[in-house]
Write an enzyme that holds these catalytic residues in place. Structure first.
Site, PDB file in Angstrom:
ATOM      1  N   SER A 101      41.961 -17.342   2.059  1.00  0.00           N
ATOM      2  CA  SER A 101      42.049 -17.864   0.699  1.00  0.00           C
ATOM      3  C   SER A 101      43.369 -18.583   0.437  1.00  0.00           C
ATOM      4  O   SER A 101      43.676 -19.586   1.061  1.00  0.00           O
ATOM      5  CB  SER A 101      41.813 -16.723  -0.299  1.00  0.00           C
ATOM      6  OG  SER A 101      41.669 -17.201  -1.606  1.00  0.00           O
ATOM      7  N   ASP A 239      42.518 -23.931  -4.140  1.00  0.00           N
ATOM      8  CA  ASP A 239      43.271 -23.193  -3.125  1.00  0.00           C
ATOM      9  C   ASP A 239      42.626 -23.431  -1.761  1.00  0.00           C
ATOM     10  O   ASP A 239      41.713 -24.244  -1.626  1.00  0.00           O
ATOM     11  CB  ASP A 239      43.365 -21.703  -3.470  1.00  0.00           C
ATOM     12  CG  ASP A 239      42.016 -20.992  -3.408  1.00  0.00           C
ATOM     13  OD1 ASP A 239      40.986 -21.677  -3.534  1.00  0.00           O
ATOM     14  OD2 ASP A 239      41.996 -19.764  -3.244  1.00  0.00           O
TER      15      ASP A 239
END
Length: 444
Positions: A101, A239
């Site tokens: 992530s 992200d």
């Protein structure tokens, strides 16, 4: 049963350190193949973000799953929500995401989606964990799983994203899109461009090492500067795996997940969609709660983490939820948090109101909020520490009912988040520093 390997968001850690090693991931693939294959699974999808170690772990998972007799479909670099979408539309038994992530390239992780495009349920994860402690075996040669690539995964996902905002016309808009050198580098700019926008791409040249480095939703400063420099209407920050979204208005001001959640929820209510309530988290700004209240929209707080937001949405039969960090969930569009889809929902709301981003978020006033991440190895039981309890009581007395405190261990990193919210920014920052110092001593 206690979890041994799976955390709140799969298995995650530093590459080369257990369990983020090729041998463990090989066995994880085998265990997943055995469990899911026994449930009638014909194939499992594998996708990843752009970090260099993703290729190594893709090969390990592929070998393990096929050794268990289950077919594999490789998606290549693709946003986490894109993998969730294709898992359900390609009738796969599961989708596996190789990503850490918003973390740096030195980290990686493995997480699973079920056949419905939602995170794998606890029961199946525990079955997989149990098999990890058994001896690995290989099916007979004629039963080894077949592996092939899905060449049009990117195009399928782009079309899906556009379908979540029917009729949206971005002609005349200039948008800076920061993809964090991550999984959406070849997707998000094209989505906005195909809907008519003039797109200025930023951080869209991944090299395996630069994912999330001084870019994306965790480092939006370059985007803020670029929006002003380009005289753009707004900026979009994703992200590394593109499940988070922050935005920037025309003046370079950052718009966080709480503000974006308000824009989407209000739009749903104004346009006749079912809007009984919104789920936020313990970290959601009190200003969001007040703004939703003014719109007649109920607000409920879940524990931090999109898993817990989803649990509350399911429990209440609601569609809209999210976190300050930019995880927005629109269950009337998709099954998980999706940065690109969420951006389209915000843009559709702006279009319907004929407003710019700054004007649209003017009705939600964020209270000053300070958060300090305190690193330390001894997080367990720190709330029972006498010094921490005394410091919390002291801060609560000094806030005098005009703010709130939250201390929360991270689910993925060795740190405690210390957050204080109140009306006076200087006082909030001072109190947060004081409390963080006490917590630091307690956990180190």
């Amino acid at each position: 049963m206690t979890r041994k390997y799976f955390g709140t968001d799969g298995v995650r850690g530093t590459v080369g350190e257990f369990p983020i090693t090729p041998d463990f991931v090989l066995k994880l693939g085998w265990a997943a193949g055995k469990v899911l294959g026994a449930r009638g699974g014909s194939k499992i999808l594998i996708g990843k973000d752009t970090r260099i170690s993703g290729y190594m772990f893709e090969s390990a998972l592929e070998a393990g799953i096929s050794a268990a007799g289950v077919d594999v479909r490789l998606l290549g670099p693709l946003p986490t929500p894109g993998i969730a979408y294709l898992t359900r539309t390609l009738s796969a038994q599961a989708g596996i995401v190789i990503s850490a992530s918003h973390n740096p390239y030195t980290d990686n992780g493995i997480k699973f989606f079920g056949a419905d495009g939602r995170k794998l349920n606890d029961e199946i994860e525990l079955e997989i964990e149990r098999l990890l402690d058994e001896q690995m075996s290989v099916v007979s040669t004629d039963q080894i799983g077949k592996v092939r690539r899905i060449d049009d995964a990117r195009g399928r996902y782009i079309e899906f994203c556009k379908s979540t905002a029917p009729g949206l016309d971005l002609n005349g808009m200039k948008i800076v899109v920061d993809t964090a050198n991550g999984a959406a580098y070849h997707i998000a700019p094209d989505v906005f461009e195909e809907l008519g926008a003039t797109v200025v791409p930023l951080a869209n040249q991944p090299d395996g090492f630069n994912i999330n480095r001084d870019c994306g939703s965790t480092h939006p400063e370059a985007l803020q500067r670029k929006v002003v420099e380009e005289k753009a209407d707004l900026g979009v920050a994703l992200d590394g795996d593109a499940d988070r979204l922050l935005m920037v208005d025309h003046a370079g001001n950052l718009v966080d997940g709480d503000q974006l959640l308000f824009v989407v929820a209000r739009d749903r209510k104004e346009n006749g969609a079912e809007m009984d309530g919104v789920v936020g988290t313990l970290m959601s700004n009190f200003g969001l709660e007040l703004a939703l209240q003014a719109e007649g929209i109920e607000f409920v707080r879940a524990k931090v983490g999109d898993r817990y937001v989803m649990e509350q949405l399911d429990k209440r039969g609601w569609n809209i939820g999210g976190e300050s960090s930019g995880h927005l969930v629109c269950l009337d569009c998709t099954t998980t948090g999706d940065g690109t889809v969420s951006a389209l929902q915000v843009l559709a709301a702006l279009s319907r109101r004929k407003q710019g981003l700054a004007e649209s978020v003017a009705d939600v006033s964020m209270l000053p909020q300070k958060m300090i991440n305190v690193r330390g190895p001894n997080r367990d039981g720190f709330m029972e520490n006498g010094d921490v309890q005394a410091a919390m009581a002291d801060v609560e007395d000094r806030l005098a009912g005009n703010g709130r405190i939250l201390l929360r261990p991270s689910g993925t990193e060795p740190l405690v988040r210390v957050m204080i919210e109140g009306k006076d920014v200087d006082r909030v920052e001072s109190l947060c520093r004081e409390l963080a110092e006490v917590v630091e001593k307690a956990i180190n």
